[in-house]
Scaffold this active site. Structure first.
Site, PDB file in Angstrom:
ATOM      1  N   TYR A 189       0.833  -1.191   0.000  1.00 25.91           N
ATOM      2  CA  TYR A 189       0.000   0.000   0.000  1.00 25.91           C
ATOM      3  C   TYR A 189       0.877   1.254   0.000  1.00 25.91           C
ATOM      4  CZ  TYR A 189      -3.599  -3.458   0.979  1.00 25.91           C
ATOM      5  OH  TYR A 189      -4.424  -4.551   0.904  1.00 25.91           O
ATOM      6  N   ARG A 237       2.963  -1.566  10.886  1.00 21.76           N
ATOM      7  CA  ARG A 237       2.916  -2.881  10.223  1.00 21.76           C
ATOM      8  C   ARG A 237       3.858  -2.857   9.021  1.00 21.76           C
ATOM      9  NH1 ARG A 237      -1.733  -7.346   8.705  1.00 21.76           N
ATOM     10  NH2 ARG A 237      -0.833  -8.704  10.280  1.00 21.76           N
ATOM     11  N   CYS A 361      -8.678 -23.169  12.244  1.00 23.55           N
ATOM     12  CA  CYS A 361      -8.782 -22.708  10.860  1.00 23.55           C
ATOM     13  C   CYS A 361      -8.100 -23.706   9.926  1.00 23.55           C
ATOM     14  CB  CYS A 361      -8.117 -21.337  10.737  1.00 23.55           C
ATOM     15  SG  CYS A 361      -7.918 -20.736   9.054  1.00 23.55           S
ATOM     16  N   LYS A 446      -3.256 -31.660   3.399  1.00 27.60           N
ATOM     17  CA  LYS A 446      -4.626 -31.564   3.899  1.00 27.60           C
ATOM     18  C   LYS A 446      -4.734 -31.920   5.379  1.00 27.60           C
ATOM     19  CE  LYS A 446      -6.542 -30.344   0.011  1.00 27.60           C
ATOM     20  NZ  LYS A 446      -7.195 -29.017  -0.133  1.00 27.60           N
TER      21      LYS A 446
END
Length: 501
Positions: A189, A237, A361, A446
């Protein structure tokens, strides 16, 4: 005594005390309204994760100047004092849960989505171009992600305007009650673009060498510091590495980190990659194929270069792994992003020694549907972004519920119904639970799905009556007087993924 004593040790960033070492990483949600104001959904989203036990909540990428474009359809704004009341409601909700709250302020720069504001072009330090996917496999992505993005170089006068915007945003954050501000200098950014040798080719005082590339960032910091005062905590950051040919490597990031420390930054939040090209974008959100702590060595390298606290992030799933990172002194704080989408109670469960109950997650990146301008959602946590619509309250009346099918959908339905107080029986014609998930865990990379299978099995065995190896028919259900029946008998494998344009 806690199984994870270092994870739940108090700490501080600057003058901001934190109840533990767990930080909610800033994540775009698309839960603001169309004008960029705080909504009840957004407040519920952050409050849920604060009540779940995070020590610090960092609110998502918030626009410090909408004139230079937005990156999300419903991106939060902090560029006008009129947003202060809503921001203060958000602050109070998080602080009421015992957490501290910071907000990340940003100007998109190269991250502008021009379709959201026609006529607004991406800007940066230099007139360079990005091609999101140069290899071709990204053809399933929306067309706007596949286009070449041409940046316009900012003039010095425009840079002065943007510096003033950062300063105004920080002042609004402080007046809204935020405990700290995080300046976004990562992911390609605006500020990151000035710091990168890939994107900063200027030949004036804001380019040429590292000191020149740091100059605009330093001016932004100094203006913010003057606005908020010496004691107000400021975080930064930074992508430790950009994972881009010609981009910044860790050695230069160490030099930048030292310079930021000298300027007066109170803490460094070390991420990775940029969002404008496919491979470095992958590092920002490590998929299932990458290991836990995919780029934690970058944060570790930064920690060796500075004395201020360093936050590590990047696919951290297990409390034991997080504890080890702290024990080995590799980072000072642990930031959890997608981990807290999947299970907002991760900190609380870890603190109580219930880590086997954590819904981990699986790095499927469904939450990244924000690229497609949709509100944030999760493949594992149906309440994500819908906390108010699906409150975790006991049912008004207990019912007898039959769930037909012991695959992931059936197990999750049974788990939720039992948690709400219903009397649940799960019927599965096979002798084991799991359905197609038992096959899904077999291919390489996986293993995260194996953890999901173990979690679901553990939950239903504890809370639900199981009837395995039993085929059930309609008359059987009628004979047993069930009030409700949930049919979860499987589905066909999905075809090729299609994404909205």
């Amino acid at each position: 005594m806690s199984k994870f004593p270092l994870l739940f040790q108090t700490g501080s960033i600057g003058r901001m005390p934190l109840r533990n070492r767990i930080i909610m990483a800033p994540l775009g949600t698309n839960l603001a309204d169309a004008g960029g104001a705080v909504t009840r959904q957004l407040i519920d989203w952050y409050a849920e994760r604060a009540w779940g036990g995070a020590g610090l909540v960092i609110v998502e990428n918030s626009m410090a100047d909408i004139r230079f474009g937005r990156g999300l359809a419903h991106q939060l704004r902090i560029d006008d004092p009129k947003f202060t009341p809503g921001l203060n409601e958000l602050v109070e909700a998080v602080q009421a849960a015992g957490a501290k709250i910071a907000i990340q302020i940003n100007i998109q720069g190269a991250g502008v989505d021009s379709e959201l504001q026609p006529g607004i072009s991406p800007v940066g330090a230099s007139p360079i171009s990005y091609v999101f996917d140069q290899s071709g496999p990204g053809r399933a992505l929306p067309a706007r992600m596949r286009r070449v993005k041409h940046l316009r170089a900012l003039t010095v006068e425009e840079m002065k305007e943007l510096r003033a915007s950062f300063i105004r945003a920080a002042g609004i954050a402080k007046s809204s009650g935020f405990d700290a501000v995080e300046i976004h200098g990562a992911h390609g950014y605006l500020l990151a673009g000035f710091l990168s040798p890939f994107s900063n080719k200027r030949d004036d005082e804001y380019g040429k060498d590292l000191e020149g590339r740091l100059k605009f960032v330093a001016e932004v910091y100094e203006g913010i510091r003057e606005e908020v005062g010496r004691e107000y905590p400021l975080l930064f950051r930074l992508s430790g590495r950009e994972y881009l040919e010609g981009g910044r490597e860790i050695e230069e990031s160490q030099l930048i980190a030292r310079r930021l420390e000298q300027l007066g930054i109170d803490g460094l939040d070390i991420s990775a990659g940029i969002s404008m090209q496919a491979e470095p974008y992958t590092w920002m959100n490590p998929p299932a194929a990458l290991p836990q702590g995919a780029f934690i060595e970058d944060a570790q390298a930064i920690k060796k270069a500075v004395q201020i606290p360093v936050i590590g992030v990047g696919k951290i799933r297990d409390p034991g792994f997080a504890e080890k990172l702290l024990e080995e002194g590799r980072v000072d704080f642990i930031a959890l992003g997608r981990t807290l989408i999947a299970d907002p109670e991760w900190p609380q469960k870890a603190a109580e020694g219930r880590d086997r109950e954590i819904r981990r997650c699986i790095s499927c990146n469904r939450c990244l549907r924000i690229m497609y301008r949709l509100p944030i959602r999760c493949a594992l946590n149906a309440r994500a972004g819908l906390e108010r619509e699906f409150p975790r309250t006991p049912a008004a009346r207990t019912r007898r519920v039959a769930v037909i099918g012991g695959g992931p959908a059936g197990m999750e339905a049974a788990r939720v119904a039992a948690e709400r107080g219903h009397d649940v029986v799960l019927f599965e014609k096979e002798r084991s639970l799991g359905g197609q998930l038992k096959l899904a865990v077999i291919p390489p990379f996986k293993q995260d799905l194996g953890r999901l299978l173990a979690y679901l099995k553990g939950q239903v065995r504890k809370k639900v009556r199981l009837e395995l190896g039993r085929e059930i028919h309609a008359q059987d259900l009628l004979n047993q007087n069930f009030d409700s029946v949930i049919v979860a008998t499987g589905c066909a494998p999905p075809g090729q993924a299609r994404y909205p344009e």
